[in-house]
Design an enzyme around this catalytic site. Sequence first.
Site, PDB file in Angstrom:
ATOM      1  CG  ASP A  69     -33.484  -1.353 -23.027  1.00 36.28           C
ATOM      2  OD1 ASP A  69     -34.122  -0.869 -22.058  1.00 36.28           O
ATOM      3  OD2 ASP A  69     -33.886  -2.393 -23.637  1.00 36.28           O
ATOM      4  CD  GLU A 140     -32.545   2.783 -21.295  1.00 40.13           C
ATOM      5  OE1 GLU A 140     -32.989   1.653 -20.480  1.00 40.13           O
ATOM      6  OE2 GLU A 140     -33.371   3.311 -22.009  1.00 40.13           O
TER       7      GLU A 140
END
Length: 261
Positions: A69, A140
């Site tokens: 992230d 991610e």
Amino acid sequence: MPATPRPQPALAPQRRHQLLALLQRLGLDPTAAGGPGDGPEALALIDEALTHTSAGLAHHHDRLEFLGDAVLRLAAAEYLQRQHPNLSVGQCSALRAQLVSDRWLADLAERCGLADVVRIGAMAEGDLAGRRTVLAETCEALIGGLYDSWGGSLVPVHLWLDSHWRQTTAELLADPDQHNWKSALQEWSQGQGLGLPVYRCLERNRRHADPRRFHCRVSLPATHEAKPVAQPLGEGWGGSRREAEQQAARAALEHIRQQPS
């Protein structure tokens, strides 16, 4: 600084070949300078990133998703600074929000075939609505795994993502609203002194994967003979309330722009 390596389970030859084929599709060579190599130990973090928690295995994607992230946001900001230095901070912020969104990540994962290599539990696999969430999460995590495997380098992230970002950015810059139709409608309505748009959404069914699950109408509060009157402007459908609202706002903007000036 890269994370301290943790003991990893043995990587089966078939899984190793599967991961190497994926990296090749992403345009990455782990044996190139700065890469981790192509042995089972070198690919352990990639395997971990592509193992969803729902699979019930000890090593799963959570830790690398957390890292990914932050890496994703940094890489996207770096890309925009390098490729679009003349954009304002506000423009870059709006673009980055699109380039790191869950929807963009899920679309990317589908284009790159991540679904074919993600380990996922049976219940999660049967959840059609959750499928795109799983893809976004593992995408991610893979970004975090690449960053960690390459010794804390953004190089593999840019090698993979830059071409995809280039295409998306071109589409967004060609759209005056940059696909954020709710914000554009709000700016227009406030500029006209009409107040904030009002969205009314109804859930038409409970089917998770149905793109017409939610129906939304957007209107603008106005004043007519000192009484508030709702002016319907557009409607839209979506698999989520947010998507339905965006589509309603998009229809409203199209309606507004078709009116004689």
